[in-house]
Design a protein around this motif. Structure first.
Motif, short mmCIF file in Angstrom:
data_model
loop_
_atom_site.label_atom_id
_atom_site.label_comp_id
_atom_site.label_asym_id
_atom_site.label_seq_id
_atom_site.Cartn_x
_atom_site.Cartn_y
_atom_site.Cartn_z
N ASP A 55 0.86 -0.93 0.08
CA ASP A 55 -0.11 -0.19 0.04
C ASP A 55 0.55 1.54 0.13
OD1 ASP A 55 -2.06 -1.96 -0.18
OD2 ASP A 55 -2.48 -1.01 1.87
N ASP A 56 1.98 1.48 0.95
CA ASP A 56 2.35 2.38 0.95
C ASP A 56 3.54 2.75 -0.60
OD1 ASP A 56 2.53 2.49 3.74
OD2 ASP A 56 3.92 1.28 3.77
N PHE A 57 3.57 1.76 -1.26
CA PHE A 57 4.52 1.84 -2.15
C PHE A 57 3.17 3.82 -3.36
CE2 PHE A 57 3.95 1.24 -7.42
CZ PHE A 57 5.19 1.59 -7.72
N PHE A 58 1.27 3.44 -3.36
CA PHE A 58 1.04 3.77 -3.86
C PHE A 58 1.06 5.30 -3.52
CE2 PHE A 58 -0.28 -1.07 -4.73
CZ PHE A 58 -0.54 -0.22 -6.39
N LEU A 59 0.93 5.36 -1.88
CA LEU A 59 0.85 6.85 -1.54
C LEU A 59 1.92 7.58 -2.04
CD1 LEU A 59 0.24 5.72 2.01
CD2 LEU A 59 -1.29 5.26 -0.19
N GLN A 60 3.33 7.24 -2.71
CA GLN A 60 3.72 8.03 -3.21
C GLN A 60 3.84 8.90 -4.21
OE1 GLN A 60 8.42 6.70 -4.77
NE2 GLN A 60 6.57 4.19 -5.05
N PHE A 61 2.52 9.16 -4.99
CA PHE A 61 2.19 9.77 -5.73
C PHE A 61 0.91 10.13 -6.00
CE2 PHE A 61 4.21 4.95 -7.08
CZ PHE A 61 5.09 5.93 -7.99
N ASN A 62 0.06 11.77 -7.28
CA ASN A 62 -0.23 12.04 -7.14
C ASN A 62 -2.08 11.53 -7.71
OD1 ASN A 62 2.21 14.39 -6.96
ND2 ASN A 62 0.78 14.40 -5.60
N THR A 63 -1.23 11.20 -8.49
CA THR A 63 -2.27 10.33 -9.23
C THR A 63 -1.50 8.96 -10.00
OG1 THR A 63 -3.29 11.80 -10.03
CG2 THR A 63 -3.43 10.08 -11.48
N VAL A 64 -2.40 7.99 -9.56
CA VAL A 64 -2.29 6.16 -9.94
C VAL A 64 -3.19 6.54 -11.47
CG1 VAL A 64 -2.56 4.28 -9.80
CG2 VAL A 64 -1.79 5.82 -7.62
N CYS A 65 -3.00 5.46 -12.50
CA CYS A 65 -4.06 5.34 -13.95
C CYS A 65 -3.19 3.33 -14.10
CB CYS A 65 -2.99 6.66 -15.06
SG CYS A 65 -3.62 5.79 -16.28
N LEU A 66 -4.31 3.31 -13.84
CA LEU A 66 -4.19 1.66 -13.63
C LEU A 66 -4.77 1.31 -15.67
CD1 LEU A 66 -5.50 1.12 -10.70
CD2 LEU A 66 -3.28 0.45 -11.24
N THR A 67 -3.67 0.07 -16.39
CA THR A 67 -4.98 -0.16 -17.49
C THR A 67 -3.86 -1.69 -17.06
OG1 THR A 67 -2.45 0.18 -18.56
CG2 THR A 67 -3.93 2.01 -18.48
N GLY A 68 -4.87 -2.61 -18.26
CA GLY A 68 -4.63 -3.43 -18.09
C GLY A 68 -4.85 -4.68 -16.97
N CYS A 69 -5.43 -4.11 -15.91
CA CYS A 69 -5.46 -4.34 -14.29
C CYS A 69 -6.48 -5.61 -14.13
CB CYS A 69 -5.24 -3.69 -13.42
SG CYS A 69 -3.59 -2.82 -13.53
N SER A 70 -6.81 -6.06 -13.68
CA SER A 70 -7.96 -7.38 -13.22
C SER A 70 -8.94 -6.09 -11.94
CB SER A 70 -7.38 -8.39 -12.43
OG SER A 70 -7.13 -7.87 -10.44
N ARG A 71 -10.44 -6.36 -12.31
CA ARG A 71 -11.33 -6.27 -11.70
C ARG A 71 -11.29 -5.63 -9.93
NH1 ARG A 71 -17.35 -6.28 -11.84
NH2 ARG A 71 -17.96 -5.78 -9.79
N ALA A 72 -10.42 -6.97 -9.50
CA ALA A 72 -10.21 -6.26 -8.10
C ALA A 72 -8.98 -6.17 -7.86
CB ALA A 72 -9.61 -8.71 -7.41
N LEU A 73 -7.91 -5.83 -8.77
CA LEU A 73 -6.72 -5.28 -8.15
C LEU A 73 -7.35 -3.85 -8.57
CD1 LEU A 73 -3.82 -5.06 -7.32
CD2 LEU A 73 -2.85 -4.00 -10.44
N MET A 74 -7.81 -3.50 -9.21
CA MET A 74 -8.33 -1.97 -9.56
C MET A 74 -8.68 -1.15 -8.60
SD MET A 74 -9.04 -1.21 -13.48
CE MET A 74 -10.46 -2.71 -13.50
N ILE A 75 -9.76 -1.68 -8.15
CA ILE A 75 -10.74 -1.86 -6.68
C ILE A 75 -10.29 -1.45 -5.06
CG2 ILE A 75 -12.66 -3.37 -5.32
CD1 ILE A 75 -14.02 -3.34 -7.81
N ARG A 76 -9.55 -2.33 -5.40
CA ARG A 76 -7.79 -1.82 -4.14
C ARG A 76 -7.39 -1.12 -4.12
NH1 ARG A 76 -2.47 -4.31 -4.19
NH2 ARG A 76 -1.04 -3.32 -2.95
N VAL A 77 -7.00 -0.91 -5.24
CA VAL A 77 -6.61 0.91 -5.26
C VAL A 77 -6.72 1.54 -5.46
CG1 VAL A 77 -4.39 1.72 -7.18
CG2 VAL A 77 -4.05 -1.04 -7.68
N ASP A 78 -8.18 1.67 -5.95
CA ASP A 78 -9.02 2.83 -5.79
C ASP A 78 -9.42 3.13 -4.38
OD1 ASP A 78 -10.66 4.61 -7.08
OD2 ASP A 78 -12.31 3.55 -6.54
N GLN A 79 -9.60 2.52 -3.62
CA GLN A 79 -9.98 2.29 -2.29
C GLN A 79 -9.02 2.86 -1.18
OE1 GLN A 79 -11.59 -1.86 -1.50
NE2 GLN A 79 -14.05 -1.37 -1.84
#
Length: 348
Positions: free
Chosen positions: A121-145
C-alpha cells in the motif's frame, strides 16, 4: 491533494517556461505549476499505456513511473510505439524508457519491472495520481479504495479491439476552475427596448469560476442495482459498452489475460457464455450485447488507443492542474461508430 502539490512549491525555470509556453498561455502558470509538482504512476505499457505516457510527459508532470512486468511481444509492438521492434522479449516498461524520456528530458521518467499486485500500500502513496491499465477488476478496486482514503486521484482504462473506456475517481470533492465569458449587464438608463436590457456575453473578456465535483468509487460504479424500475427505465439510455466492460473484466479475471486472436474461436465461445452469466447476474437481458460483439473486442487497435489515450491523459492533466470540468465518471469509445460518450454510473 491541492495542499500536497502546493507544499512542494514547484518553480518554473526559464527553460521550462520556454518549453511549456503554449500550455501556459492555454491554461495559465498556476495550472502548469501544479502539473510540474505532480508525480504519476502509470501501470501497464501496452498501446493505451504508451499513448497516456506520451501525453503526460509532453504535458510536463514532475515525474512518471512506468510499471509493467510483461514482456514485449510481436503483437504489442503493433500498438505500442515506445518500444523498438528489436526489443521483443524484454520488459515493456524498461524497453519503453529511452523513447519516453527522449520526449521531454525535463520529466523524471523511471521504469519499474515488478508486478503491480505485489506492491505494498505504501508504494502507491508516493504519487498524486495513479493510472491503471490492463489490470484485474479486483486490483483496480483495491487500489481505488486505498487511494481514495489518501486523497490520491485514480484513473482506469483499457482498449479491447474497437472498444475502449476510461474511469475516474477524483474523490468526494474535487475542486477546479472553469473559464467563462464575462456577462455584461446593460445600463439601467438604456431606452433601446427589452432586448437591449438583457445581459450580454462579452467574448473578449473571461473570468475564472471556482467549482466542485463529486465522484464515487469504482466498486460503487460497477455494482449498481439494475432490478428497480427506475434503473430498468434507464437501460435504453445506458451505453452497452458499460455491460461489455463487465464481460471483459470477468474474462480477464477467469483467464488471467484478455481475448487473443490466436484463440479466437475458443475465446469467442467463452465470451458469449460469460455474457449470459454476467448480464443475468446483473438482472438485465443478455441481448443487450448483440451476438456478434465478440468480433470487435480482440487486441489493442492503435487508432482506438490514440483516442482513448488522448482522453485519459487529458483528464489526468485537467485533474492535476485543476482546470476545467472533468469527465464524470466514465468515457466509452466505440471505434466502429467513431464516437464516444461520457456517462455517470454510481450514486447520484
Amino acid at each position: 491533494m491541492i495542499d500536497m502539490i502546493e507544499r512542494e512549491d514547484p518553480i518554473i525555470s526559464e527553460e521550462e517556461a520556454a518549453q511549456y509556453d503554449r500550455q501556459i498561455r492555454l491554461w495559465g502558470l498556476d495550472a502548469q505549476k501544479r502539473l510540474r509538482g505532480s508525480r504519476v504512476l502509470l501501470v501497464g505499457l501496452g498501446g493505451l499505456g504508451a499513448e497516456v505516457a506520451k501525453n503526460l510527459i509532453l504535458a510536463g508532470v514532475k515525474g512518471l513511473t512506468l510499471l509493467d512486468h510483461e514482456k514485449v511481444t510481436e503483437e504489442s509492438c503493433r500498438a505500442q510505439f515506445l518500444v523498438p521492434v528489436a526489443a521483443q522479449g524484454q520488459n515493456r516498461a524498461q524497453a519503453s524508457l529511452e523513447r519516453a524520456q527522449y520526449l521531454n528530458p525535463m520529466v523524471e521518467v523511471r521504469a519499474d519491472t515488478d508486478r503491480v499486485d505485489t506492491k505494498s500500500d505504501d508504494f502507491f502513496l508516493q504519487f498524486n495520481t495513479v493510472c491503471l491499465t490492463g489490470c484485474s477488476r479486483a486490483l483496480m478496486i483495491r487500489v481505488d479504495q486505498l487511494c481514495s482514503k489518501n486523497n490520491i486521484k485514480v484513473f482506469c482504462g483499457d482498449v479491447y479491439g474497437y472498444h475502449g473506456y476510461m474511469f475516474s475517481d477524483l474523490g468526494q470533492e474535487h475542486s477546479y476552475v472553469e473559464e467563462k465569458h464575462k456577462v455584461v449587464k446593460p445600463s439601467e438608463e438604456s431606452n433601446d427596448g427589452p432586448e437591449a436590457k438583457k445581459p450580454k456575453i462579452d467574448p473578449s473578456e473571461t473570468t475564472l469560476v471556482k467549482k466542485t465535483a463529486n465522484f464515487c468509487s469504482l466498486k460503487e460504479a460497477l455494482e449498481l442495482d439494475w432490478s428497480d424500475e427506475k434503473a430498468k427505465a434507464s437501460l435504453k439510455r445506458t451505453p452497452v459498452d458499460y455491460f461489455l466492460l463487465h464481460v471483459l473484466l470477468k474474462f480477464r479475471t477467469d483467464k488471467g489475460r484478455d481475448p487473443h486472436p490466436e484463440s479466437f474461436a475458443a475465446d469467442s465461445q467463452l465470451l458469449r457464455q460469460i455474457r449470459g452469466d454476467v448480464l443475468e447476474a446483473m438482472g438485465v437481458n443478455s441481448e443487450l450485447l448483440p451476438h456478434d460483439f465478440v468480433s470487435y473486442c480482440f487486441s489493442e487497435m492503435a487508432p482506438v488507443c490514440a483516442v482513448v489515450g488522448g482522453v485519459l491523459a487529458q483528464e489526468i492533466v485537467k485533474a492535476l492542474s485543476q482546470r476545467d470540468a472533468p469527465h464524470r465518471n466514465f468515457f466509452f469509445f466505440d471505434g466502429r461508430k467513431g464516437s464516444g460518450v461520457v456517462d455517470y454510473f454510481g450514486k447520484k
